[in-house]
Design a protein around this motif. Sequence first.
Motif, short mmCIF file in Angstrom:
data_model
loop_
_atom_site.label_atom_id
_atom_site.label_comp_id
_atom_site.label_asym_id
_atom_site.label_seq_id
_atom_site.Cartn_x
_atom_site.Cartn_y
_atom_site.Cartn_z
N ILE A 37 1.11 -1.06 0.44
CA ILE A 37 0.41 0.18 0.29
C ILE A 37 0.85 1.51 -0.05
O ILE A 37 2.02 1.59 0.91
CB ILE A 37 -0.87 0.42 0.94
N LEU A 38 0.19 1.98 -1.07
CA LEU A 38 1.13 3.49 -0.38
C LEU A 38 0.64 4.55 -0.45
O LEU A 38 -0.98 4.70 -0.63
CB LEU A 38 1.29 4.24 -2.66
N ILE A 39 0.51 5.23 0.77
CA ILE A 39 0.14 6.71 1.41
C ILE A 39 0.57 7.90 0.49
O ILE A 39 1.96 8.25 0.37
CB ILE A 39 -0.05 6.32 2.91
N ALA A 40 -0.25 8.51 -0.09
CA ALA A 40 0.35 9.23 -1.01
C ALA A 40 -0.21 10.28 0.00
O ALA A 40 -1.52 11.18 -0.84
CB ALA A 40 0.04 9.65 -2.88
N ALA A 41 0.61 11.29 0.05
CA ALA A 41 0.28 11.96 1.43
C ALA A 41 0.93 14.00 0.54
O ALA A 41 1.00 14.00 0.02
CB ALA A 41 0.54 12.58 2.98
N GLN A 42 0.11 15.18 1.94
CA GLN A 42 0.55 16.63 1.22
C GLN A 42 2.36 16.52 1.92
O GLN A 42 3.12 15.97 1.24
CB GLN A 42 -0.74 17.49 2.31
N ALA A 43 2.06 16.80 3.49
CA ALA A 43 4.02 17.16 3.06
C ALA A 43 3.17 17.02 5.37
O ALA A 43 2.62 17.11 5.61
CB ALA A 43 4.18 18.38 3.78
N PRO A 44 4.69 16.95 5.89
CA PRO A 44 4.04 16.07 6.95
C PRO A 44 3.62 17.34 7.30
O PRO A 44 4.80 19.15 7.44
CB PRO A 44 6.07 16.32 7.37
N GLY A 45 3.25 17.50 8.80
CA GLY A 45 3.23 18.56 9.93
C GLY A 45 3.59 18.81 10.65
O GLY A 45 4.81 18.15 10.87
N ARG A 46 3.96 19.65 12.55
CA ARG A 46 4.87 19.91 12.19
C ARG A 46 4.96 19.26 13.58
O ARG A 46 6.12 18.90 14.45
CB ARG A 46 4.57 21.52 13.35
N ARG A 47 4.55 18.33 14.16
CA ARG A 47 4.49 17.19 15.17
C ARG A 47 5.16 16.42 14.67
O ARG A 47 6.33 15.88 15.42
CB ARG A 47 2.88 16.38 15.36
N VAL A 48 4.41 16.06 12.83
CA VAL A 48 5.75 14.76 12.44
C VAL A 48 6.90 15.22 12.42
O VAL A 48 7.84 14.72 12.62
CB VAL A 48 4.79 14.86 11.05
N HIS A 49 7.13 17.00 12.00
CA HIS A 49 8.27 16.85 12.20
C HIS A 49 9.71 16.41 13.94
O HIS A 49 10.39 16.14 13.16
CB HIS A 49 8.53 18.52 12.28
N GLU A 50 8.86 17.04 14.50
CA GLU A 50 9.53 17.23 15.75
C GLU A 50 9.90 16.08 15.84
O GLU A 50 10.33 15.61 16.59
CB GLU A 50 8.20 17.94 17.24
N THR A 51 8.59 14.46 15.75
CA THR A 51 9.16 13.57 15.87
C THR A 51 9.64 12.45 14.75
O THR A 51 10.06 11.35 15.25
CB THR A 51 8.14 12.64 16.23
N GLY A 52 9.36 12.77 13.82
CA GLY A 52 9.85 12.27 12.25
C GLY A 52 9.57 10.73 12.23
O GLY A 52 9.92 9.81 10.57
N VAL A 53 8.10 10.46 12.78
CA VAL A 53 7.16 9.47 12.32
C VAL A 53 6.03 10.40 11.62
O VAL A 53 5.43 10.92 12.04
CB VAL A 53 6.69 8.91 13.84
#
Length: 195
Positions: A37-53
Amino acid sequence: MASLSSLLVEVRACRLCADHLPLGPRPVVQAHPNARILIAAQAPGRRVHETGVPFNDPSGDRLRSWMGISHEIFYDPKRVAIVPMGFCFPGTGKSGDLPPRSECAPAWRVAILSRLKNLQLTLVIGQYAQAYHLPTETQSVTAVVQAWRETASHAIALPHPSPLNNAWFKRNRWFEEELVPVLRARVSEALAGDS
């Protein structure tokens, strides 16, 4: 051709648009050649930037619920590839996060996607990913998502699962009633042959 693992090392070291990123570069991507499965999304949000997950936020909770899968499956790159249009947090605008940086997709997307040979289903989340994967004359996310019956065998367009879209979900109850059960069945079918 470089292996996917060596390509991902390059991607994670990318500084192509560093001067334009308010928090600096931190590419977030998940991929493996066996992903189904491929999840093609927009871009990481701030929280994702902070965790790298990827999708480590309320949007991810909602997306996993729609898909009907656990954290374990979602974060297993051999099952689920997460390749957004932009790999770094682009910053915040007046009504939410800014669009994905335009440099990212041309630099990396074709190279990564060409190495994902086992994909059974692509989840196309939000207008930028939809414009790339499901180009149509309409720019309306709602119209593209409503046309799910036309693409459901290989791709399913989804609105962004962000809590900022709660009003959209209230206006479009058909999404949870009609499309989410089909999404869960397609996800289950795509993962059925994984190893």
